[in-house]
Design a protein around this motif. Sequence first.
Motif, mmCIF file in Angstrom:
data_model
loop_
_atom_site.group_PDB
_atom_site.id
_atom_site.type_symbol
_atom_site.label_atom_id
_atom_site.label_comp_id
_atom_site.label_asym_id
_atom_site.label_seq_id
_atom_site.Cartn_x
_atom_site.Cartn_y
_atom_site.Cartn_z
ATOM 1 N N ARG A 1 0.836 -1.202 0.000
ATOM 2 C CA ARG A 1 0.000 0.000 0.000
ATOM 3 C C ARG A 1 0.871 1.254 0.000
ATOM 4 O O ARG A 1 0.609 2.216 -0.740
ATOM 5 N N ALA A 2 1.940 1.240 0.821
ATOM 6 C CA ALA A 2 2.844 2.398 0.873
ATOM 7 C C ALA A 2 3.523 2.609 -0.480
ATOM 8 O O ALA A 2 3.670 3.755 -0.936
ATOM 9 N N LEU A 3 3.914 1.520 -1.122
ATOM 10 C CA LEU A 3 4.556 1.631 -2.436
ATOM 11 C C LEU A 3 3.563 2.173 -3.462
ATOM 12 O O LEU A 3 3.912 3.054 -4.270
ATOM 13 N N THR A 4 2.338 1.719 -3.415
ATOM 14 C CA THR A 4 1.299 2.200 -4.332
ATOM 15 C C THR A 4 1.038 3.686 -4.101
ATOM 16 O O THR A 4 0.871 4.452 -5.063
ATOM 17 N N ASP A 5 1.024 4.095 -2.821
ATOM 18 C CA ASP A 5 0.810 5.516 -2.503
ATOM 19 C C ASP A 5 1.960 6.386 -3.013
ATOM 20 O O ASP A 5 1.752 7.554 -3.346
ATOM 21 N N LEU A 6 3.167 5.820 -3.070
ATOM 22 C CA LEU A 6 4.331 6.575 -3.549
ATOM 23 C C LEU A 6 4.381 6.679 -5.075
ATOM 24 O O LEU A 6 5.084 7.536 -5.607
ATOM 25 N N ARG A 7 3.677 5.830 -5.753
ATOM 26 C CA ARG A 7 3.777 5.742 -7.210
ATOM 27 C C ARG A 7 3.648 7.097 -7.910
ATOM 28 O O ARG A 7 4.457 7.409 -8.800
ATOM 29 N N PRO A 8 2.671 7.925 -7.541
ATOM 30 C CA PRO A 8 2.545 9.212 -8.262
ATOM 31 C C PRO A 8 3.752 10.140 -8.065
ATOM 32 O O PRO A 8 3.994 11.021 -8.891
ATOM 33 N N THR A 9 4.494 9.932 -6.990
ATOM 34 C CA THR A 9 5.616 10.827 -6.700
ATOM 35 C C THR A 9 6.948 10.301 -7.225
ATOM 36 O O THR A 9 7.955 11.011 -7.141
ATOM 37 N N LEU A 10 6.966 9.103 -7.747
ATOM 38 C CA LEU A 10 8.210 8.489 -8.218
ATOM 39 C C LEU A 10 8.288 8.493 -9.743
ATOM 40 O O LEU A 10 7.264 8.425 -10.432
ATOM 41 N N ALA A 11 9.507 8.549 -10.223
ATOM 42 C CA ALA A 11 9.730 8.393 -11.660
ATOM 43 C C ALA A 11 9.366 6.945 -12.021
ATOM 44 O O ALA A 11 9.546 6.038 -11.193
ATOM 45 N N PRO A 12 8.838 6.719 -13.218
ATOM 46 C CA PRO A 12 8.427 5.362 -13.610
ATOM 47 C C PRO A 12 9.538 4.317 -13.418
ATOM 48 O O PRO A 12 9.277 3.213 -12.949
ATOM 49 N N ALA A 13 10.761 4.644 -13.769
ATOM 50 C CA ALA A 13 11.867 3.688 -13.637
ATOM 51 C C ALA A 13 12.120 3.358 -12.162
ATOM 52 O O ALA A 13 12.366 2.191 -11.813
ATOM 53 N N GLU A 14 12.068 4.376 -11.302
ATOM 54 C CA GLU A 14 12.290 4.135 -9.869
ATOM 55 C C GLU A 14 11.154 3.299 -9.280
ATOM 56 O O GLU A 14 11.384 2.401 -8.466
ATOM 57 N N PHE A 15 9.913 3.580 -9.705
ATOM 58 C CA PHE A 15 8.781 2.785 -9.210
ATOM 59 C C PHE A 15 8.931 1.322 -9.639
ATOM 60 O O PHE A 15 8.735 0.411 -8.834
ATOM 61 N N ARG A 16 9.276 1.097 -10.923
ATOM 62 C CA ARG A 16 9.473 -0.275 -11.410
ATOM 63 C C ARG A 16 10.561 -0.976 -10.606
ATOM 64 O O ARG A 16 10.421 -2.155 -10.243
#
Length: 174
Positions: free
Chosen positions: A70-85
């Motif tokens: 859930r925390a990772l999903t919440d961070l998704r909008p604030t992260l660059a796509p490569a960092e999220f992946r």
Amino acid sequence: MIRVLATLALVAVLAGPAPAQQGGIAVVDQERMFQESAYGQRVLSEIDRRGADLAKENRRIEAELVAEERALTDLRPTLAPAEFRERAQAFDDKVSGIRAEQDAKARALAGFQEEARQDFATRVAPVLSDLLEAVDASILLDRRVVLSVGDEADVTGRAIGRIDATIGDGTEGP
């Protein structure tokens, strides 16, 4: 032990009918013998305890992983796509590793149960041999491989009593 008893059943069938006493056939219910003996009750209690501990640990880990996801999903909008992946892949790798660890623990518990059953079979063999002599039978079969049997041939209760008297709950040396 079931293979041995099944082989004995085949021998008994080929040899023809024999009375339940005077050198005949006796039967036991192996599962009941294990479950109702002090040894089996101790082992089954230990398996229940370990299984409950593992289930509790699994629930705790699951809750932690759900929160982390859930925390990772919440961070998704604030992260660059490569960092999220990268983070998502690290999380997936972590989940896979935990799943493998927990599966190994479950297999170890199943192995403990199988080992305990084999130890039980080894320990009770001389007890059952003595019981056969006491009931004047020469063949002992598992009740599950017998199509029909009279009550007088079923010596399971007597076997449990002798097993408890001989090996108890199995915590002391052989």
